[in-house]
Design a protein around this motif. Structure first.
Motif, PDB file in Angstrom:
ATOM      1  N   PHE A  21       1.810   7.204   4.907  1.00 48.46           N
ATOM      2  CA  PHE A  21       3.200   6.781   5.080  1.00 48.46           C
ATOM      3  C   PHE A  21       3.531   6.818   6.565  1.00 48.46           C
ATOM      4  CE2 PHE A  21       3.456   9.026   0.847  1.00 48.46           C
ATOM      5  CZ  PHE A  21       3.482   7.858   0.113  1.00 48.46           C
ATOM      6  N   ILE A  37       8.007  15.564  -4.070  1.00 49.16           N
ATOM      7  CA  ILE A  37       8.552  14.762  -5.176  1.00 49.16           C
ATOM      8  C   ILE A  37       8.441  15.518  -6.496  1.00 49.16           C
ATOM      9  CG2 ILE A  37       8.215  12.477  -4.123  1.00 49.16           C
ATOM     10  CD1 ILE A  37       5.727  12.165  -5.853  1.00 49.16           C
ATOM     11  N   ASP A  90       2.030   1.789  -3.504  1.00 46.57           N
ATOM     12  CA  ASP A  90       0.900   2.267  -4.313  1.00 46.57           C
ATOM     13  C   ASP A  90       0.681   3.759  -4.085  1.00 46.57           C
ATOM     14  OD1 ASP A  90       0.556  -0.261  -5.194  1.00 46.57           O
ATOM     15  OD2 ASP A  90      -1.230  -0.707  -4.010  1.00 46.57           O
ATOM     16  N   ALA A  91       0.698   4.154  -2.803  1.00 50.49           N
ATOM     17  CA  ALA A  91       0.439   5.558  -2.487  1.00 50.49           C
ATOM     18  C   ALA A  91       1.474   6.444  -3.164  1.00 50.49           C
ATOM     19  CB  ALA A  91       0.473   5.771  -0.984  1.00 50.49           C
ATOM     20  N   SER A  92       2.731   6.018  -3.125  1.00 44.72           N
ATOM     21  CA  SER A  92       3.793   6.828  -3.707  1.00 44.72           C
ATOM     22  C   SER A  92       3.694   6.875  -5.233  1.00 44.72           C
ATOM     23  CB  SER A  92       5.146   6.274  -3.278  1.00 44.72           C
ATOM     24  OG  SER A  92       6.178   7.029  -3.862  1.00 44.72           O
ATOM     25  N   TYR A  93       3.547   5.707  -5.846  1.00 48.48           N
ATOM     26  CA  TYR A  93       3.424   5.677  -7.310  1.00 48.48           C
ATOM     27  C   TYR A  93       2.172   6.428  -7.753  1.00 48.48           C
ATOM     28  CZ  TYR A  93       7.070   2.111  -7.517  1.00 48.48           C
ATOM     29  OH  TYR A  93       8.258   1.443  -7.425  1.00 48.48           O
ATOM     30  N   GLY A  94       1.114   6.328  -6.958  1.00 49.71           N
ATOM     31  CA  GLY A  94      -0.157   6.970  -7.302  1.00 49.71           C
ATOM     32  C   GLY A  94      -0.071   8.482  -7.369  1.00 49.71           C
ATOM     33  N   MET A  95       0.982   9.043  -6.769  1.00 47.15           N
ATOM     34  CA  MET A  95       1.134  10.497  -6.832  1.00 47.15           C
ATOM     35  C   MET A  95       2.132  10.922  -7.892  1.00 47.15           C
ATOM     36  SD  MET A  95       0.846  11.990  -3.042  1.00 47.15           S
ATOM     37  CE  MET A  95       1.366  10.509  -2.286  1.00 47.15           C
ATOM     38  N   GLY A  96       2.557   9.984  -8.711  1.00 47.63           N
ATOM     39  CA  GLY A  96       3.468  10.338  -9.791  1.00 47.63           C
ATOM     40  C   GLY A  96       4.927  10.272  -9.410  1.00 47.63           C
ATOM     41  N   ALA A  97       5.242   9.609  -8.300  1.00 48.80           N
ATOM     42  CA  ALA A  97       6.644   9.451  -7.924  1.00 48.80           C
ATOM     43  C   ALA A  97       7.315   8.449  -8.860  1.00 48.80           C
ATOM     44  CB  ALA A  97       6.751   8.964  -6.483  1.00 48.80           C
ATOM     45  N   THR A  98       8.583   8.690  -9.154  1.00 51.88           N
ATOM     46  CA  THR A  98       9.317   7.715  -9.954  1.00 51.88           C
ATOM     47  C   THR A  98       9.733   6.565  -9.042  1.00 51.88           C
ATOM     48  OG1 THR A  98      11.398   8.782  -9.469  1.00 51.88           O
ATOM     49  CG2 THR A  98      10.269   9.492 -11.470  1.00 51.88           C
ATOM     50  N   GLU A 139       0.831  -1.214   0.000  1.00 56.21           N
ATOM     51  CA  GLU A 139       0.000   0.000   0.000  1.00 56.21           C
ATOM     52  C   GLU A 139       0.864   1.263   0.000  1.00 56.21           C
ATOM     53  OE1 GLU A 139      -1.109  -2.094   3.221  1.00 56.21           O
ATOM     54  OE2 GLU A 139      -1.524  -3.351   1.493  1.00 56.21           O
ATOM     55  N   LEU A 140       2.023   1.182   0.664  1.00 56.42           N
ATOM     56  CA  LEU A 140       2.881   2.371   0.708  1.00 56.42           C
ATOM     57  C   LEU A 140       3.454   2.669  -0.671  1.00 56.42           C
ATOM     58  CD1 LEU A 140       4.838   1.959   4.079  1.00 56.42           C
ATOM     59  CD2 LEU A 140       2.689   3.112   3.623  1.00 56.42           C
ATOM     60  N   GLU A 165       4.225   8.801 -14.832  1.00 61.03           N
ATOM     61  CA  GLU A 165       4.429   9.810 -13.793  1.00 61.03           C
ATOM     62  C   GLU A 165       3.629  11.077 -14.112  1.00 61.03           C
ATOM     63  OE1 GLU A 165       6.991   8.180 -15.206  1.00 61.03           O
ATOM     64  OE2 GLU A 165       7.807   6.985 -13.549  1.00 61.03           O
ATOM     65  N   MET A 188      -2.181   2.233 -12.691  1.00 62.88           N
ATOM     66  CA  MET A 188      -1.633   1.527 -11.538  1.00 62.88           C
ATOM     67  C   MET A 188      -1.755   0.013 -11.736  1.00 62.88           C
ATOM     68  SD  MET A 188      -0.432   3.521  -9.122  1.00 62.88           S
ATOM     69  CE  MET A 188      -0.631   2.806  -7.502  1.00 62.88           C
ATOM     70  N   TYR A 223       4.329  15.167   0.782  1.00 68.19           N
ATOM     71  CA  TYR A 223       5.078  14.202  -0.029  1.00 68.19           C
ATOM     72  C   TYR A 223       4.958  14.487  -1.523  1.00 68.19           C
ATOM     73  CZ  TYR A 223       6.788   9.756  -1.839  1.00 68.19           C
ATOM     74  OH  TYR A 223       7.498   8.800  -2.516  1.00 68.19           O
ATOM     75  N   ASN A 262      -3.860   4.429   3.701  1.00 72.64           N
ATOM     76  CA  ASN A 262      -2.448   4.019   3.615  1.00 72.64           C
ATOM     77  C   ASN A 262      -1.501   5.195   3.778  1.00 72.64           C
ATOM     78  OD1 ASN A 262      -3.085   5.180   1.184  1.00 72.64           O
ATOM     79  ND2 ASN A 262      -2.068   3.691  -0.077  1.00 72.64           N
ATOM     80  N   THR A 276      10.439   6.648  -4.968  1.00 72.09           N
ATOM     81  CA  THR A 276       9.726   5.744  -4.066  1.00 72.09           C
ATOM     82  C   THR A 276      10.704   4.913  -3.249  1.00 72.09           C
ATOM     83  OG1 THR A 276       7.958   5.651  -5.692  1.00 72.09           O
ATOM     84  CG2 THR A 276       7.952   3.951  -4.003  1.00 72.09           C
ATOM     85  N   PHE A 308      -7.086   5.142  -1.863  1.00 74.12           N
ATOM     86  CA  PHE A 308      -7.177   3.680  -1.895  1.00 74.12           C
ATOM     87  C   PHE A 308      -8.201   3.145  -0.901  1.00 74.12           C
ATOM     88  CE2 PHE A 308      -3.176   4.991  -3.557  1.00 74.12           C
ATOM     89  CZ  PHE A 308      -2.928   4.148  -4.622  1.00 74.12           C
ATOM     90  N   ARG A 362      -0.109  10.424 -13.543  1.00 78.68           N
ATOM     91  CA  ARG A 362      -0.486  10.330 -12.132  1.00 78.68           C
ATOM     92  C   ARG A 362      -0.315  11.651 -11.391  1.00 78.68           C
ATOM     93  NH1 ARG A 362       2.808   4.752 -11.486  1.00 78.68           N
ATOM     94  NH2 ARG A 362       1.415   3.432 -12.740  1.00 78.68           N
ATOM     95  N   ILE A 399      10.447   6.129   0.504  1.00 80.43           N
ATOM     96  CA  ILE A 399       9.460   5.288   1.192  1.00 80.43           C
ATOM     97  C   ILE A 399      10.038   3.913   1.549  1.00 80.43           C
ATOM     98  CG2 ILE A 399       7.178   4.208   0.995  1.00 80.43           C
ATOM     99  CD1 ILE A 399       7.147   7.278   1.114  1.00 80.43           C
TER     100      ILE A 399
END
Lengths: 292, 272
Positions: free
Chosen positions: B118, B132, A178-186, A175-176, B102, B74, B128, B116, A190, B112, B105, A194
């Protein structure tokens, strides 16, 4: 109709209870045996070596005369060895673990690599010594230097560090990510922000335990040709050196009875060293305790 | 097929309403998706308008979560996923090789199923996304964090504990922090994958009210297994069954006068 006759069950209860007791005693016996062996070992070493333990023992170089023999060169040598092994093995090990867990595609090749890494962890250390002798000492002409021994030891503990780091990385909840990728992080963002912070307790604990193993290893050093009697301290990684287990091995193989006590004193120093490193591992694990 | 229904309505509706809702954020055309050999989405056609709440309902395993995860790609985190067809986001095919995930998104935020956050402070959680994306200025970050937390209706509850760990608040509050975290990247669309399924009724109510607020500024697509929730909060509803869109229409129409027998059976609780 009833399938379970309560009265009959209670009548037969005693057999189950006895079996329960037997196994309890059996397991207790197994644990006690291991503890007993450890206690005898500690007792023998401390009674033999404590008398020889002194500031002089730490400050003196090795000597022909047991009363003058000290562990200075070996202690400093082991510290030098760690200074090479720790960065080499942790950087390579954690790097490989990140690659295998986060970047590599899951296919037959990576499965093959994975199986081989696990197998490498079980290869006898003397084999790694031969590898080090061939590659670092001879082919790369590093001689019996700290660098050659350090690289050999790094190879020896690399599989353990990789496997421990992989476990730590894998235990970071999806889930962590997912949260990071979901915000457009590379992927790299991530990993750095994270995954690594969450995995660091596991990675460091595994790494320090692996380093403790490297400190106690003797066989690879013997194969590489690390000397024992050294009357100077190394001034760089290209110098030759000796290490704690080498020194202990040498003392314990000498004919004079007094050297047995010197060896025991050396073992006490080595164990104190190990205990110190393991307590760092425990400290790190508690300090960075996972909070999810 | 479903798009034709919507298009037909567009022509029959009053011109004012058409103007309000004319712009599409997402147009899905003949989307197919396979997990290995499992055909999970079949010929999906959906047209999602901006500033609307679009609910996706259907029984477990109908592909609704898969579909919403395809909208920000995703779903590709699962190995062996294959897709065909196209999804246009603001007239650009998201599967184009030069459209980076990227970038997509950054415009499409996601909330979710399970909260979730961090394992960081509340502040660092919300900051966050901006971080980024390269925002370092402390003052700007402070403003974004406050604005996002206010937007997610959680500011008053956490403003005195911004630097405490986000795990220290309740599940409902965690989920609103996650919504704030999604708002912080100033997205265009917010995808919500069963955002209240792990929450108690009061927290659920708060999130539902929040969704009503958010649709003024964002387009929202929400997957829910709770039909009452879909009826309460959405403007349009799509009913998924076995990887297909059975019916897509205005929420009132779906719930009062569905045109497909299967939709009627599902919303009246005969299966699912």
């Amino acid at each position: 109709m009833k399938y379970i006759e309560q009265d009959l069950v209670i009548q037969r209860m005693s057999g189950r209870k006895i079996l329960n007791l037997i196994f309890k005693v059996l397991f207790l016996f197994a644990t006690s045996l291991a503890l007993l062996a450890l206690a005898i070992l500690l007792f023998r070493i401390v009674t033999q070596g404590a008398g020889h333990l002194s500031i002089d023992f730490i400050q003196n170089f090795a000597s022909r005369f047991p009363e003058k023999a000290g562990i200075k060169a070996a202690l400093v040598g082991s510290l030098w060895l760690m200074a090479v092994v720790a960065p080499t093995s942790i950087i390579l090990g954690v790097g490989s673990a990140i690659y295998l867990e986060e970047y590599a595609k899951k296919n037959k090749v990576t499965t093959f690599i994975q199986v081989n890494i696990s197998n490498l962890a079980g290869v006898p250390s003397v084999v790694f010594g031969l590898l080090g002798l061939t590659i670092f000492v001879r082919a790369l002409a590093l001689g019996n230097s700290i660098l050659a021994a350090g690289f050999t030891m790094s190879l020896l503990i690399l599989p353990v560090i990789i496997v421990a780091s992989q476990e730590a990385i894998r235990s970071v909840p999806a889930e962590l990510r997912d949260a990071s990728y979901g915000m457009g992080a590379t992927k790299w963002q991530t990993i750095v922000r994270i995954i690594l912070p969450a995995a660091i307790p596991g990675i460091l604990t595994g790494s320090i335990l692996a380093l403790s193993r490297a400190i106690g290893e003797t066989a690879p050093l013997i194969v590489i040709g690390v000397p024992v009697i050294i009357q100077f301290l190394p001034s760089g990684v290209m110098d030759t050196f000796t290490a704690l287990p080498m020194q202990i091995y040498d003392w314990s193989s000498r004919p004079q009875q007094e050297f047995q006590q010197v060896a025991a004193a050396g073992i006490i120093v080595l164990m104190a060293f190990l205990l110190f490193m393991n307590s760092i591992a425990v400290f790190i694990r508690n300090k960075f305790h996972k909070r999810y | 097929m479903m798009t034709t229904i919507v298009e037909k309505e567009r022509t029959t509706e009053s011109p004012v309403r058409v103007k309000e809702h004319a712009k599409s954020v997402y147009s899905t055309n003949q989307l197919n998706l396979w997990y290995g050999s499992n055909h999970a989405l079949k010929n999906i056609d959906l047209d999602i308008k901006e500033h609307e709440v679009t609910a996706i309902i259907g029984p477990s395993g109908c592909g609704k979560s898969t579909y919403i995860k395809t909208l920000n790609r995703m779903v590709e985190l699962v190995p062996s996923v294959k897709t065909s067809g196209e999804i246009l986001y603001r007239d650009r095919n998201i599967f184009d090789s030069n459209y980076s995930v990227e970038e997509l998104r950054t415009r499409v935020g996601m909330v979710f199923q399970k909260p979730n956050p961090f394992p960081k402070s509340i502040y660092d959680n919300v900051a966050y996304g901006p971080r980024i994306h390269g925002i370092r200025n402390k003052k700007i970050l402070n403003e974004i964090v406050e604005k996002s937390l206010r937007g997610a209706a959680i500011w008053d509850e956490v403003k005195d504990r911004l630097h405490e760990n986000a795990y220290g608040v309740s599940g409902g509050q965690q989920q609103r922090i996650c919504i704030a975290r999604a708002l912080a990247i100033e997205p265009d669309v917010i995808l919500m994958d069963e955002p209240t399924s792990a929450l108690d009724p009061i927290s659920t109510l708060k999130i539902e009210e929040l969704v009503q607020e958010l649709k003024k500024d964002y387009s929202i697509i929400i997957v829910t297994h709770n039909m009452q929730q879909a009826a309460r909060i959405s403007d349009k509803t799509a009913f998924f069954l076995n990887g297909e869109v059975v019916e897509f229409d205005h929420t009132d129409t779906i719930f009062s006068n569905p045109s497909d027998k299967r939709t009627e059976d599902y919303i009246s609780g005969r299966f699912g």
